[in-house]
Write a protein that holds these residues in place. Structure first.
Motif, PDB file in Angstrom:
ATOM      1  N   ASN A  98       0.799  -1.234   0.000  1.00  0.00           N
ATOM      2  CA  ASN A  98       0.000   0.000   0.000  1.00  0.00           C
ATOM      3  C   ASN A  98       0.824   1.272   0.000  1.00  0.00           C
ATOM      4  OD1 ASN A  98      -2.995  -0.878   0.353  1.00  0.00           O
ATOM      5  ND2 ASN A  98      -1.827  -2.189   1.743  1.00  0.00           N
ATOM      6  N   ARG A  99       2.065   1.186  -0.492  1.00  0.00           N
ATOM      7  CA  ARG A  99       2.877   2.389  -0.543  1.00  0.00           C
ATOM      8  C   ARG A  99       2.363   3.327  -1.634  1.00  0.00           C
ATOM      9  NH1 ARG A  99       8.328  -0.294  -3.053  1.00  0.00           N
ATOM     10  NH2 ARG A  99       7.765  -0.213  -5.278  1.00  0.00           N
ATOM     11  N   SER A 100       2.748   4.588  -1.501  1.00  0.00           N
ATOM     12  CA  SER A 100       2.443   5.622  -2.502  1.00  0.00           C
ATOM     13  C   SER A 100       0.948   5.796  -2.738  1.00  0.00           C
ATOM     14  CB  SER A 100       3.162   5.313  -3.826  1.00  0.00           C
ATOM     15  OG  SER A 100       4.560   5.256  -3.628  1.00  0.00           O
ATOM     16  N   LYS A 101       0.135   5.623  -1.685  1.00  0.00           N
ATOM     17  CA  LYS A 101      -1.308   5.812  -1.798  1.00  0.00           C
ATOM     18  C   LYS A 101      -1.782   6.850  -0.790  1.00  0.00           C
ATOM     19  CE  LYS A 101      -2.002   0.887  -2.915  1.00  0.00           C
ATOM     20  NZ  LYS A 101      -2.706  -0.360  -2.538  1.00  0.00           N
ATOM     21  N   SER A 102      -2.881   7.517  -1.121  1.00  0.00           N
ATOM     22  CA  SER A 102      -3.609   8.315  -0.143  1.00  0.00           C
ATOM     23  C   SER A 102      -4.571   7.396   0.597  1.00  0.00           C
ATOM     24  CB  SER A 102      -4.388   9.433  -0.831  1.00  0.00           C
ATOM     25  OG  SER A 102      -3.531  10.260  -1.596  1.00  0.00           O
ATOM     26  N   GLY A 103      -4.980   7.792   1.792  1.00  0.00           N
ATOM     27  CA  GLY A 103      -5.852   6.937   2.578  1.00  0.00           C
ATOM     28  C   GLY A 103      -7.129   7.640   2.999  1.00  0.00           C
ATOM     29  N   VAL A 104      -8.270   7.005   2.730  1.00  0.00           N
ATOM     30  CA  VAL A 104      -9.581   7.556   3.070  1.00  0.00           C
ATOM     31  C   VAL A 104     -10.391   6.492   3.794  1.00  0.00           C
ATOM     32  CG1 VAL A 104     -11.800   8.261   2.059  1.00  0.00           C
ATOM     33  CG2 VAL A 104      -9.674   9.255   1.208  1.00  0.00           C
ATOM     34  N   PRO A 131      10.568  -0.080  -7.777  1.00  0.00           N
ATOM     35  CA  PRO A 131       9.996  -0.677  -8.990  1.00  0.00           C
ATOM     36  C   PRO A 131      11.103  -1.145  -9.925  1.00  0.00           C
ATOM     37  CG  PRO A 131       8.876   1.372  -8.444  1.00  0.00           C
ATOM     38  CD  PRO A 131      10.048   1.279  -7.527  1.00  0.00           C
ATOM     39  N   SER A 132      10.863  -2.275 -10.570  1.00  0.00           N
ATOM     40  CA  SER A 132      11.906  -2.870 -11.415  1.00  0.00           C
ATOM     41  C   SER A 132      11.974  -2.245 -12.796  1.00  0.00           C
ATOM     42  CB  SER A 132      11.665  -4.376 -11.554  1.00  0.00           C
ATOM     43  OG  SER A 132      10.399  -4.625 -12.160  1.00  0.00           O
ATOM     44  N   THR A 133      10.936  -1.499 -13.201  1.00  0.00           N
ATOM     45  CA  THR A 133      10.920  -0.909 -14.538  1.00  0.00           C
ATOM     46  C   THR A 133      11.503   0.499 -14.512  1.00  0.00           C
ATOM     47  OG1 THR A 133       8.628  -0.243 -14.114  1.00  0.00           O
ATOM     48  CG2 THR A 133       8.972  -2.240 -15.400  1.00  0.00           C
ATOM     49  N   ARG A 134      12.140   0.874 -15.589  1.00  0.00           N
ATOM     50  CA  ARG A 134      12.718   2.207 -15.733  1.00  0.00           C
ATOM     51  C   ARG A 134      12.227   2.817 -17.038  1.00  0.00           C
ATOM     52  NH1 ARG A 134      13.697   1.022 -11.225  1.00  0.00           N
ATOM     53  NH2 ARG A 134      15.692   1.076 -10.110  1.00  0.00           N
ATOM     54  N   PHE A 135      11.758   4.061 -16.972  1.00  0.00           N
ATOM     55  CA  PHE A 135      11.253   4.749 -18.154  1.00  0.00           C
ATOM     56  C   PHE A 135      12.191   5.911 -18.480  1.00  0.00           C
ATOM     57  CE2 PHE A 135       7.649   2.609 -16.292  1.00  0.00           C
ATOM     58  CZ  PHE A 135       6.987   2.096 -17.390  1.00  0.00           C
ATOM     59  N   GLU A 136      12.709   5.917 -19.689  1.00  0.00           N
ATOM     60  CA  GLU A 136      13.724   6.900 -20.071  1.00  0.00           C
ATOM     61  C   GLU A 136      13.201   8.326 -20.011  1.00  0.00           C
ATOM     62  OE1 GLU A 136      16.595   7.957 -23.916  1.00  0.00           O
ATOM     63  OE2 GLU A 136      15.055   6.419 -24.061  1.00  0.00           O
ATOM     64  N   ARG A 137      11.970   8.547 -20.488  1.00  0.00           N
ATOM     65  CA  ARG A 137      11.457   9.911 -20.585  1.00  0.00           C
ATOM     66  C   ARG A 137      10.564  10.291 -19.412  1.00  0.00           C
ATOM     67  NH1 ARG A 137       9.006  11.158 -26.361  1.00  0.00           N
ATOM     68  NH2 ARG A 137       8.917  13.205 -25.356  1.00  0.00           N
ATOM     69  N   SER A 138       9.659   9.384 -19.010  1.00  0.00           N
ATOM     70  CA  SER A 138       8.683   9.761 -17.978  1.00  0.00           C
ATOM     71  C   SER A 138       9.157   9.473 -16.566  1.00  0.00           C
ATOM     72  CB  SER A 138       7.350   9.049 -18.231  1.00  0.00           C
ATOM     73  OG  SER A 138       7.548   7.659 -18.381  1.00  0.00           O
ATOM     74  N   GLY A 139      10.245   8.721 -16.423  1.00  0.00           N
ATOM     75  CA  GLY A 139      10.759   8.458 -15.089  1.00  0.00           C
ATOM     76  C   GLY A 139       9.767   7.694 -14.239  1.00  0.00           C
ATOM     77  N   GLY A 140       9.780   7.963 -12.961  1.00  0.00           N
ATOM     78  CA  GLY A 140       8.875   7.308 -12.032  1.00  0.00           C
ATOM     79  C   GLY A 140       8.471   8.255 -10.929  1.00  0.00           C
ATOM     80  N   PRO A 141       7.504   7.852 -10.113  1.00  0.00           N
ATOM     81  CA  PRO A 141       7.046   8.727  -9.036  1.00  0.00           C
ATOM     82  C   PRO A 141       8.001   8.707  -7.857  1.00  0.00           C
ATOM     83  CG  PRO A 141       5.895   6.644  -8.912  1.00  0.00           C
ATOM     84  CD  PRO A 141       6.769   6.576 -10.142  1.00  0.00           C
ATOM     85  N   ALA A 142       7.910   9.722  -7.022  1.00  0.00           N
ATOM     86  CA  ALA A 142       8.595   9.709  -5.746  1.00  0.00           C
ATOM     87  C   ALA A 142       7.777   8.838  -4.802  1.00  0.00           C
ATOM     88  CB  ALA A 142       8.723  11.131  -5.199  1.00  0.00           C
ATOM     89  N   LEU A 143       8.334   7.720  -4.368  1.00  0.00           N
ATOM     90  CA  LEU A 143       7.574   6.775  -3.551  1.00  0.00           C
ATOM     91  C   LEU A 143       7.321   7.333  -2.158  1.00  0.00           C
ATOM     92  CD1 LEU A 143       9.356   3.410  -4.465  1.00  0.00           C
ATOM     93  CD2 LEU A 143       7.496   4.586  -5.642  1.00  0.00           C
ATOM     94  N   THR A 144       6.177   6.975  -1.597  1.00  0.00           N
ATOM     95  CA  THR A 144       5.847   7.357  -0.224  1.00  0.00           C
ATOM     96  C   THR A 144       5.405   6.127   0.543  1.00  0.00           C
ATOM     97  OG1 THR A 144       3.536   7.854  -0.802  1.00  0.00           O
ATOM     98  CG2 THR A 144       5.131   9.675  -0.931  1.00  0.00           C
ATOM     99  N   HIS A 145       5.416   6.234   1.853  1.00  0.00           N
ATOM    100  CA  HIS A 145       5.015   5.124   2.709  1.00  0.00           C
ATOM    101  C   HIS A 145       3.504   4.928   2.634  1.00  0.00           C
ATOM    102  CE1 HIS A 145       4.745   2.611   6.349  1.00  0.00           C
ATOM    103  NE2 HIS A 145       6.026   2.399   6.174  1.00  0.00           N
ATOM    104  N   ALA A 146       3.050   3.751   3.034  1.00  0.00           N
ATOM    105  CA  ALA A 146       1.604   3.497   3.118  1.00  0.00           C
ATOM    106  C   ALA A 146       0.962   4.496   4.096  1.00  0.00           C
ATOM    107  CB  ALA A 146       1.358   2.065   3.589  1.00  0.00           C
ATOM    108  N   PRO A 147      -0.289   4.899   3.842  1.00  0.00           N
ATOM    109  CA  PRO A 147      -0.918   5.923   4.680  1.00  0.00           C
ATOM    110  C   PRO A 147      -1.450   5.352   5.994  1.00  0.00           C
ATOM    111  CG  PRO A 147      -2.466   5.179   3.021  1.00  0.00           C
ATOM    112  CD  PRO A 147      -1.166   4.463   2.734  1.00  0.00           C
ATOM    113  N   VAL A 148      -1.507   6.192   7.003  1.00  0.00           N
ATOM    114  CA  VAL A 148      -2.213   5.813   8.226  1.00  0.00           C
ATOM    115  C   VAL A 148      -3.705   5.815   7.903  1.00  0.00           C
ATOM    116  CG1 VAL A 148      -0.420   6.736   9.725  1.00  0.00           C
ATOM    117  CG2 VAL A 148      -2.345   8.197   9.066  1.00  0.00           C
TER     118      VAL A 148
END
Length: 391
Positions: A68-74, A353-370
């Motif tokens: 559940n990393r990199s998610k908002s929590g509701v 993440p195991s994939t790498r994108f040359e142009r779009s890169g990837g997101p800044a990962l965040t911890h799972a939300p409380v």
């Protein structure tokens, strides 16, 4: 080596995903999309995803954090009018909605495919179930052990004399991957159609798709694969050095790997042994060759064999534990480990993440939300308005 998570937003930047998932399959599907840059809003009941408290942890088990990393929590109580209205309002702003409830639950609670389509025709809804939406098993509780047994996975990895569930949550993870793949395909189709669609993914179907070689071989030739079928045909072996450290060898089809292995072992005589003189005979006498290899490799440390196998260009590798994995020099070189900041402020190492994108890169990962961390920002106004109308 710890590496900063790749930045740039990712190819799914700007895509909003709502996840109503528990345990693994739904959360993992949404996590894969988050790793590609999608904004994922995890909607939980007031009690929260049971995986939060896995194995006696409080509100943030490492297992929950993994999926559940990199998610908002509701937090929404979907059994109330206000909670349902807040979800439907969120759905109006979303591209994708994923759930892994039992068949019929979403429609009974008021957010089935038709209700969602009425609010947002472009929405792609994806339901992950154990056995599909209908049929004699459809209403059964679907946990990985059950699906891995019914779907044939355990017959491929559990020896008949063991009869004990083994390995990771195959059907959960594979159905999550299938769901993420299907969502991406539906998003592509929407580019030309302008409308979304409903996707059904079953855990048992994802397993059958994964076991395509065994399933197809049986349907075409009547051959029933077992735990050693693939290793035998692939000429794959596991051995240990004199230090007890394990490694694997995969000879496949090319004869050069067999002749190279004989040089490594300093046993040219095995080439004349009728049990091993051809690939077909080695397949037929797999157990005998396995015993020979184990006896020979037990005479010297693993590093001795790995060095020689590398010199002779024979497919091989150490049999790493999860702990060994993060000390492996290739993994370190690839930068597959990063870190995120946990809610308590501590830094936690995570696989990247195991994939790498040359142009779009990837997101800044965040911890799972409380639990409910983003209620005020994402659904606060909608919940307040719904409550006012009901009073």
């Amino acid at each position: 080596m710890t590496t900063a998570a790749p930045s740039g937003g990712g190819p799914l930047r700007g895509v909003r995903v709502i996840e109503l998932g528990q345990y693994i399959s739904g959360p993992y599907a949404a996590k894969l999309l988050a790793d590609l840059g999608a904004e994922v809003i995890k909607v939980e009941s007031p009690e929260g995803d049971p995986m939060r408290r896995w194995e006696g942890h409080g509100a943030m088990s490492p297992q929950f954090a993994a999926y559940n990393r990199s998610k908002s929590g509701v937090v929404l109580d979907l059994k109330t009018t206000a909670g349902l209205e807040a979800l439907l309002a969120l759905a109006e702003t979303a591209d994708v909605l994923i759930d892994n409830f039992r068949p019929g639950v979403s429609s009974r609670l008021g957010f089935g495919p038709e209700a969602l389509r009425a609010r947002n025709p472009r929405l792609i809804s994806c339901a992950i179930t154990g056995f599909g939406p209908s049929g004699p098993y459809a209403s059964r509780p679907a946990y990985d052990t059950v699906i891995s047994a019914v779907g044939g996975m355990y017959s491929q990895i559990v020896p008949a004399d063991t009869l004990r569930p083994l390995g990771p949550a195959f059907s959960d993870l594979l159905s999550g991957m299938s769901a993420a793949q299907a969502v991406l395909a539906a998003m592509h189709a929407r580019e030309s159609s302008g409308v979304g669609e409903h996707i059904e993914v079953s855990m048992v179907g994802a397993l059958m798709d994964f076991l395509t070689e065994g399933a197809s071989t049986y349907l075409e030739a009547g051959h029933v694969a077992g735990p050693d079928s693939r290793p035998r045909r692939a000429q794959a072996y596991a051995c240990s050095g004199s230090d007890g450290l394990a490694f694997v060898i995969h000879m496949s089809v090319p004869e050069k790997f067999w002749t190279g292995l004989l040089a490594v072992l300093e046993r040219p005589d095995l080439a004349d042994d009728p049990r091993f003189s051809s690939r077909e005979s080695r397949v037929a006498n797999y157990d005998a060759l396995d015993a020979e290899l184990k006896t020979i490799t037990a005479t010297k440390p693993r590093e001795h064999w790995l060095r020689l196998l590398d010199q002779h260009d024979i497919p091989h590798g150490p049999l790493n534990s999860v702990a060994d994995l993060f000390d492996d020099p290739q993994i370190a070189h690839m930068g597959l480990v990063g870190s995120v900041v946990a809610p308590d402020g501590t830094e936690v190492r995570v696989p990247l993440p195991s994939t790498r994108f040359e142009r779009s890169g990837g997101p800044a990962l965040t911890h799972a939300p409380v639990l409910g961390a983003d209620n005020a920002q994402l659904v606060g106004a909608t919940l307040a308005a719904a409550k006012e109308q009901s009073e």
